[in-house]
Write an enzyme that holds these catalytic residues in place. Sequence first.
Site, short mmCIF file in Angstrom:
data_model
loop_
_atom_site.label_atom_id
_atom_site.label_comp_id
_atom_site.label_asym_id
_atom_site.label_seq_id
_atom_site.Cartn_x
_atom_site.Cartn_y
_atom_site.Cartn_z
N GLY A 251 58.35 26.46 31.37
CA GLY A 251 57.11 27.09 31.80
C GLY A 251 56.03 26.08 32.10
N ASN A 643 61.03 19.36 12.51
CA ASN A 643 62.40 19.08 12.93
C ASN A 643 62.38 17.79 13.74
OD1 ASN A 643 64.89 18.98 14.41
ND2 ASN A 643 65.15 21.19 14.10
N GLY A 713 50.82 20.22 16.76
CA GLY A 713 51.74 20.51 17.85
C GLY A 713 52.19 19.27 18.59
N GLU A 716 52.27 18.87 23.98
CA GLU A 716 51.41 18.18 24.95
C GLU A 716 51.31 16.67 24.75
OE1 GLU A 716 50.01 22.24 26.15
OE2 GLU A 716 50.59 21.37 24.24
#
Length: 750
Positions: A251, A643, A713, A716
């Site tokens: 996406g 992970n 996160g 990005e």
Amino acid sequence: MANSINSSGTDTYVGTARSRVDGPAKVTGQAKYAGEFGAPDLAHGYVVSSGIARGRITAIDASAAEAVPGVLKVLTHENRPRTAWLDYNYQDAVAPPGSPFRALYDDKIHYSGQPVALVVAEDFDTARHAASLVKVAYEAEAPTTDLTAQRDLAYDPPKKRSGIKPPPAPWGDAAGAYDAAPIRVSQDYRLAVEHHNPMEPHASTVVWEGDGKITVYDKIQGVANTHGYIAGVFGMKKDDVRVLNPYLGGGFGSGLRPQYQLFLAVLAARALERSVRVVLTRDQMFSFGYRPDVLQTVSLGSDAEGGLQSIRHDAISGTSNFEDYQEVVVNWSGVLYDCDNVALSYKLAQLDTYTPSDMRAPGAVTGVMALEIAMDELAHETGQDPIALRLKNYSESDRTEGKPFSSKSLRACFEEGAARFGWSTRNPEPRSMRDGRELVGWGMATGIWESMMQQSGAQATLTADGKLVVGNSTGDIGTGTYTILTQIAADTLGLRMEDVTTKLGDTNLAEAPLAGGSWTAASSGTAVMRACQDLAKQLFTLARGLDDSPLANVDFERAVFKDGRIAVTGDESRGIAITDVLAATGTDTLEATGSAGPDAAHQKAFSPYTHSAVFVEVKVDEDLGVVRVTRVVSAIAAGKIINLKTARSQILGGVVMGIGSALEEESMLDHTLGRFMNHNLGEYHVPVNADIHDIDVIFVDEEDKANPMGVKGLGEIGIVGTAAAVANAVFHATGKRIRDLPITIDKILA
């Protein structure tokens, strides 16, 4: 318990490298995507795209198309059914201010490739053939698509986009300090327009369930966005709409907003009262959002040793003529480096194109590219090592917000990345390193991205056989969300990963934010953890209430969930299997929900960011101008890594996209036609296997307090700074400073 998953503080799966639980389904073809779900009596729609970029439709002749056997309907602005769209200006979850594009709304043409008709037929080939027979007449006007020609008309957006921070108020006297600075660097920078081009094209399959109810399989990064869109646009009850997207074939932000094929598919399904599928072609994938064109000027003033005395960063970004698209482009310059005189500005200019859209690390890829090339120029002007210059101006707090960072291990990124790369042996003189006929260049840059968290729900169900199902409505866009949520759930209840199933991408599941912004691990991960912690408490209460319970008189805080058992910390012989607890109490299922969201007090106290240091080696053929990126080391500070395998893959993908930004990706506008001309993967170049060589990823140790799990996160941060590092390496190799990316052969040889 900031970084603890299991009630005992023991993690079995979190923090390790685990293969993707959805991998087998994808490699064997069992995973189904939005354009692959079938339905009885399924019809197919094919979009007719506009042949001009600006003007109006004067006539549409669909008679030849309608005469083709198998054609069911040709929908245009002249005959489309009336919907709530006419009365309600729905804003999707990530929409910028303005009026969202309305397909088949009227005769006005806003941009090249705009859908002007939908041909619906019994099969795809018939629909495609009939679409070629639709004749559209236009009254054309000259389009305005050149941002440079519009820069004098740039304006401050009157309404700010939700979630996008405007530039901070200036501090100090940036102009005066720049004029007085002994060393001054001021240049213009530009990154070409880029299109997302995920492997899976945008598609919507609308299954007609009867009685006005529909089930929709949509290419979207968050089914809640599609669900709200359909209900708002068509005035449908939310209970009459179910949206699913269990798998997404990439996406990069193009799936954040519902795209026009969704509207057309639902419109046709409601008009015909039967199931309809609409899939966009690769050509049509260039007819909606893209990374915007931005004109940037960065001006740095410093003392003779490179200490920053002034930072000015100004940007003008293109937007459509119907929405004020905004992203954070210049703010990074006030966060990354410590300076007493800073002025940042961001304006928009309207173009006759579709609205730009968020594309992996929106704003940061563009703004940090300019800043980090400028810093390399300053390092060269002052004779500083690029790392030393950055350390000299290292920011210990976020001056744009007046807050300390929740954590910042960027120094460790510089240190560990440089050591792995061998930076200390670099000869700083441009054109000083060579490998045969190739010039060798080493460059580096800093990366930064926000560490965000959104409100998220999750649900968990444990059955008598010890199997656990968790999930929510967020999507896995290829990042590994299925896997990390499985790890978190397994560790929280002390189960094997094989005994945990994660379900995603369904509006029948607990509501969660769309997958974007690098917030999914923190948001959905915390919600799943809390749902499982609730189950753990329920289980513990049942177990302690058993006759002769080994957990009698034990507080929950002393319980450990491990190997499918509940035991006592420090004496794990005192315990009982979870399945035995359920059997002994006659419990078939236990259910729990969890929710998570940003902590207001923490948000007020800290600025959370991920950071990186990117080191790049290029080799440039001196005669042919061909650039090869032969080595990359990306050192990442992103809190707790859930992970190691999927995390590394995220950074690898970001680096590859960064190399594409630096050397290849470029959507080329013909300003006379107002059209992107290289609208296919033959002429829009992206990196392929032969372009990518050694990429080394380092995760530095970092403890963060930005969210309950201590995670940041990774989607990005891998791309941010990479293009600048490549550009800086090209300068070191060739002595040519190229500020207009991508760096193509003609620019090397010019």
